[in-house]
Design an enzyme around this catalytic site. Structure first.
Site, PDB file in Angstrom:
ATOM      1  NE  ARG A   1      -4.148  -1.695   0.016  1.00  0.00           N
ATOM      2  CZ  ARG A   1      -4.146  -2.834  -0.670  1.00  0.00           C
ATOM      3  NH1 ARG A   1      -3.063  -3.180  -1.357  1.00  0.00           N
ATOM      4  NH2 ARG A   1      -5.197  -3.627  -0.670  1.00  0.00           N
TER       5      ARG A   1
ATOM      6  CG  HIS B   1      -3.155  -1.477  -6.955  1.00  0.00           C
ATOM      7  ND1 HIS B   1      -3.674  -0.776  -5.899  1.00  0.00           N
ATOM      8  CD2 HIS B   1      -2.959  -2.746  -6.485  1.00  0.00           C
ATOM      9  CE1 HIS B   1      -3.796  -1.564  -4.844  1.00  0.00           C
ATOM     10  NE2 HIS B   1      -3.357  -2.775  -5.180  1.00  0.00           N
TER      11      HIS B   1
ATOM     12  CD  GLU C   1      -3.428   2.507  -5.683  1.00  0.00           C
ATOM     13  OE1 GLU C   1      -4.365   1.720  -5.963  1.00  0.00           O
ATOM     14  OE2 GLU C   1      -2.374   2.142  -5.144  1.00  0.00           O
TER      15      GLU C   1
END
Length: 232
Positions: free
Chosen positions: A149, A197, A178
């Site tokens: 993260r 991601h 994000e």
């Protein structure tokens, strides 16, 4: 608790046995160590080799976190004949030894590793855990990889580390916000490999999740909900 209070049934999905995030982390490590994005782009532009890579053989992988993904990272590192060390706030040295990893202090992890790979859960304890102190203690030839993260790493400190050459580079799959903002300075930071991601995004995982979601809906329609996370 909120759905339960409102009488809303919530069903989850299970996760397939996969090493998808660990595999992506190794993709980032290899991309950094061998300058793959830069060299690939150079070939397409008509150029030829112009960087010198870093050997993984005989180097040290430092794992910040030794959960399921951290253990997978350690197993793969052994195939590269790397020394593997690990640290987390509650890491039991016996557990590390069982995984073929040597438990060390936080200071030793950042000071000794040639690659630091982050595999921690985001919590109040881990938010901003990797900041200026940790980054400055890393070797100037070392790489930092984060597939966990974004907020675990102090992004302002990381930008300084990259721009001022405290570390050799960073591979990032996760960010504070994000999608990453178009004007985020990380997009232009030197010596980085940035991915959007992708750690969990594989065909096997997505197929498994969608199949479970369909089963969840069908079970709910029958009045027999499954994989309950909350219920009325």
């Amino acid at each position: 608790e909120a759905p339960a209070e409102c009488g809303v049934i919530v069903s989850g999905t299970s996760g397939p046995r996969t090493a998808n995030t660990a595999e992506l982390a190794w993709g980032l490590i290899l991309s950094l160590a061998r300058h793959l994005p830069e060299e690939a782009a150079g070939v397409r532009k008509g150029g030829w080799q112009h960087t010198v890579g870093t050997d993984l053989l005989g180097s040290t992988l430092g794992l910040a976190g030794l959960g399921r993904i951290g253990r997978q990272m350690g197993h793969i590192a052994q195939a590269f004949q790397m020394d593997v060390i690990a640290w987390s706030q509650n890491l039991d040295p016996a557990v590390a030894t069982e995984a073929g990893v040597r438990a060390v202090s936080k200071e030793d992890l950042f000071g000794a590793a040639d690659v630091v790979s982050v595999h921690l859960m985001l919590s109040d304890r881990t938010r901003g855990l990797i900041g200026e102190r940790e980054l400055r203690s890393m070797k100037p030839t070392a790489y930092l990889v984060n597939t966990s993260r974004g907020p675990i790493i102090d992004s302002a400190a990381l930008l300084r580390a990259l721009n001022e050459g405290w570390i050799a580079g960073a591979g990032l799959d996760v960010y504070d916000t994000e999608p990453l903002a178009v004007d985020d300075p990380l997009r232009h930071a030197p010596r980085t490999v940035l991915t959007p991601h992708l750690g969990y995004v594989t065909a096997r995982t997505m197929s498994h999740w969608y199949e479970d979601a369909v089963e969840d809906i069908a079970a709910w329609q029958r009045g027999e909900p499954i994989r309950l996370l909350s219920s009325h």
